[in-house]
Design a protein around this motif. Structure first.
Motif: not given
Ligand code: HEM
Length: 544
Positions: A251-262, A284-289, A291-298
C-alpha cells in the motif's frame, strides 16, 4: 515499545554503585516527598499482575532515582531523575542508541527515524522535521476536524437508533473508536490515504492492527524467537506478521509511486512558499517527495512512512482514551471543559486559531499525558562508557556506567515523582495554572516559560525535563505538536456534543502495556447527547 512484561525470572532491584566505588548509593531524597501515595483512586486495579512500570515506581521510592534492575543475567539501569534524563537525552545524546527498542522495531520500521542508526537518522531528521511546519499543522487541524466530524456523525446515527428505542445512551468502546479515528488521521496527514476505518474494515486496516499487535508481542516477549532462521515460515503468527507487513508495504509503495508520478511544479512552488491553503494534498509524503526529490530513495521513504504510521497512531489514541477515562471520573472537570468549549466555540467548528483559546482542554491533554505517558519508558543503550550526573537528589559523584549498559528512563516515574509534583497521582489539569496565578508568573506552574516562548503546551524545556511526554533532545518526537493538536481537537469535538460516563467502575478497567499503556478489554463508556439547555446553563455559569 519497551519490554515491559518480561516473563523470565523475577526482576530484582539492586542499589546502583556510584562512581566513588566505596559506597552504594542508597541515598535519601533531600526533599521529602510532597505526598507519597503508591496508588490513587483513579488507578485501575491493584499492583498485583500489573505491568512492570508500576513496580519500577515502588522501587524508585525505595531505592532512589537511579537504580539497577537485574533480570536473571540481564540488567537495566532505571532512571527517574530529570537531570540524569536530560544528560542522556540531550547533553550526551549521541553516546546512546535505542538498544533493545531498535532490535524490536527494525524489522517493522527498517531505517525509519525511531530505530535508525545515527548517520541515517541525522540525514532523515533534517529532511522530515521541517515538514511539521506550523502552516502544515494549520492544514492538519482541518483534517483533524473533518475526521472527527465523521466520528461524531457515526455516534449521532447510533444515538438516533437508540432514541427510536427509548432514548437510551449508547455504549461504546471509546478506545476502539479513538484508535480508528487516529488511524484515519495519521493516514491522511502523513500520506494522504483515507483508511476510512471509523466506518469500514479493510485488509490494510487489519494488517496495520496485526503489525501493531506483533510489535507489542515482541516488546513483551523475552526471547526473540522470531530471529531464529525459518521462524517466519514455521511459526503461524510470524507468517501472519510477514503477510501483514507485505500488505502495508504494498500500500505504501503504491502511494509513493503515485506521489512521484503526480508531482507538479505548481505544488512545489506552493510548498516552497508554505502556501498550504490551496494545496489539495497537504500530506507529509507530498512534502517529502516535492521538496526533496533528489534525496528520496523509495525504500527509505517507505520506512519513514511506516515509522510515522506506527508512532503516531496508537500513542494518540491512548492519550484520548486516558483523557476520557480521567474526565469520566471527574464530572466537574468535564463540565468545566464543556463550559470552555461553549464559550470559545458555541456550536461552531474547531479551528487552528480557536485551539489557542481552548486552554483548559489543552491542559487536560497534557495532564493525561503526565499520568499516562506513552510510552511509559524510554530505552537507551550506552555506546561508550559514561558518567551519569548525580541528579537532583543524587550522589554528587554521579554514576559510572560501562559501554553497552541498557537504560530505562522511566517517564512514568518522573511524571508521578513526589519530589516534583504536588498530589502526583491526582488528575488536576489546573496544576499547570495554579502557581502561575498565585505567583503572577506568565507560564505554567513552577516552570520557566522564558525557555520556550510561545509554546501552546507545557513541555520538557519549560519543566527542565521533569515533564517529558515526547522525550527530549535531538531524538524528541517529531510529531509532538501534530499529536497535541489532534488530541485537543478530538476532545473538544467530543465534549462539545456529548456527555461521557464510564459503563462500569474505574477499577474494572484493566490496564496492560506494550508500546503504550492501554486497556485490556476496552474503555466501555455511555455516551449521550448534551442538551442545549444544559450547554447554555453551563455557558452562563462559566461566563459569570
Ligand atoms: C519519537 C511520544 C505522536 C512520530 C517519540 C518519542 C516519544 C514519542 C516519547 C521519543 C522516543 C525516544 O526518545 O526513545 C509520542 C506521543 C505521541 C506521539 C506520546 C502522541 C500523543 C507522534 C506522531 C508522529 C510521531 C503523531 C508522526 C506524525 C515520531 C517519530 C519519532 C517519535 C518519527 C522518532 C523521532 C526521532 O528519533 O528523531 N514519540 N509521539 N509521534 N515520534 Fe512520537
Amino acid at each position: 515499545f519497551p519490554p515491559l512484561g518480561m516473563g523470565v525470572g523475577n526482576p530484582r532491584p539492586v542499589h546502583f554503585r556510584s562512581s566513588s566505588s566505596t559506597h552504594l548509593c542508597n541515598f535519601k531524597p533531600k526533599r521529602s516527598p510532597i505526598r507519597c501515595q503508591s496508588t490513587s483512586t483513579d488507578e485501575p486495579k491493584t499492583r498485583r499482575n500489573l505491568p512492570l512500570f508500576f513496580s519500577l515506581y515502588d522501587w524508585f521510592l525505595e531505592h532512589g532515582s537511579v537504580y539497577k534492575l537485574a533480570f536473571g543475567p540481564k540488567a537495566f539501569v532505571v532512571v527517574s531523575d530529570p537531570i540524569v534524563a536530560r544528560h542522556i537525552l540531550r547533553e550526551n545524546a549521541f553516546s546512546y542508541d535505542k538498544g533493545v527498542l531498535a532490535d524490536i522495531l527494525e524489522p517493522i520500521m527498517g531505517k525509519g527515524l525511531i530505530p535508525a542508526d545515527l548517520s541515517t537518522w541525522k540525514q532523515r531528521r533534517r529532511v522530515i522535521a521541517p515538514g511539521f511546519h506550523s502552516l502544515y499543522l494549520e492544514a492538519m487541524v482541518r483534517i483533524f476536524t473533518d475526521c472527527c466530524e465523521r466520528t461524531i456523525l457515526k455516534f449521532d446515527k447510533l444515538l438516533e437508533g437508540e432514541s427510536s428505542s427509548g432514548g437510551n445512551p449508547i455504549e461504546l468502546d471509546m478506545e476502539a473508536e479513538f484508535s480508528s479515528l487516529a488511524l484515519d488521521i495519521i493516514g491522511l496527514g502523513v500520506f494522504n490515504y483515507d483508511f476510512g476505518s471509523v466506518t469500514n474494515e479493510s485488509p490494510v486496516i487489519k494488517a496495520v492492527y496485526g503489525t501493531l499487535f506483533e510489535a507489542e508481542h515482541r516488546s513483551t516477549f523475552y526471547i526473540p524467537y522470531w530471529k531464529i532462521p525459518l521462524a517466519r515460515w514455521i511459526v503461524p503468527r510470524q507468517r501472519k506478521f510477514h503477510n501483514d507487513l507485505k500488505v502495508i508495504n504494498d500500500c505504501l509503495d503504491g502511494l509513493i509511486r503515485n506521489a512521484k508520478e503526480t508531482r507538479q511544479e505548481t505544488d512545489v512552488e506552493k510548498l516552497q512558499q508554505r502556501d498550504y491553503s490551496s494545496l489539495k494534498d497537504a500530506s507529509l509524503l507530498r512534502f517529502l517527495v516535492d521538496m526533496r526529490e533528489a534525496d528520496v530513495d523509495d525504500r527509505q521513504l517507505r520506512d519513514d512512512l511506516m515509522t510515522m504510521l506506527i508512532a503516531g497512531h496508537e500513542t494518540t489514541a491512548a492519550v484520548l482514551t486516558w483523557a476520557v477515562f480521567l474526565l469520566a471520573q471527574n464530572p466537574s472537570k468535564m463540565r468545566k471543559a464543556q463550559a470552555e468549549i461553549d464559550l470559545v466555540l458555541g456550536q461552531g467548528r474547531t479551528t487552528f486559531e480557536s485551539l489557542k483559546k481552548l486552554e483548559y482542554i489543552r491542559l487536560i491533554v497534557v495532564e493525561s499525558l503526565r499520568l499516562y505517558p506513552q510510552p511509559p519508558l524510554l530505552i537507551r543503550r550506552a555506546l561508550d562508557s559514561d558518567l551519569l550526573p548525580g541528579g537532583y537528589n543524587g550522589d554528587k559523584d554521579g554514576y559510572a556506567i560501562p559501554a553497552g549498559t541498557d537504560i530505562f528512563i522511566s517517564v512514568y516515574n518522573l511524571h508521578r515523582s513526589p519530589y516534583f509534583w504536588d498530589k502526583p497521582h491526582e488528575f488536576e489539569p489546573e496544576r499547570f495554572l495554579a502557581q502561575r496565578k498565585s505567583e503572577g508568573i506568565e507560564g505554567w506552574a513552577g516552570f520557566d516559560p522564558s525557555r520556550s516562548p510561545g509554546a501552546l503546551y507545557p513541555n520538557e524545556i519549560i519543566s527542565d525535563f521533569s515533564f517529558l511526554p515526547f522525550g527530549g533532545g535531538p531524538r524528541k518526537c517529531v510529531g509532538d505538536q501534530f499529536a497535541l493538536m489532534e488530541s485537543t481537537v478530538a476532545l473538544t469535538m467530543l465534549l462539545q456534543k456529548f456527555d461521557v460516563e464510564l459503563k462500569g467502575s474505574p477499577e474494572s478497567v484493566e490496564l496492560v502495556t506494550g508500546a503504550t499503556i492501554h486497556t485490556k478489554n476496552g474503555l466501555w463508556c455511555k455516551l449521550k447527547k448534551r442538551s442545549a439547555v444544559h450547554g447554555n446553563n453551563v455557558n452562563r455559569k462559566a461566563a459569570a
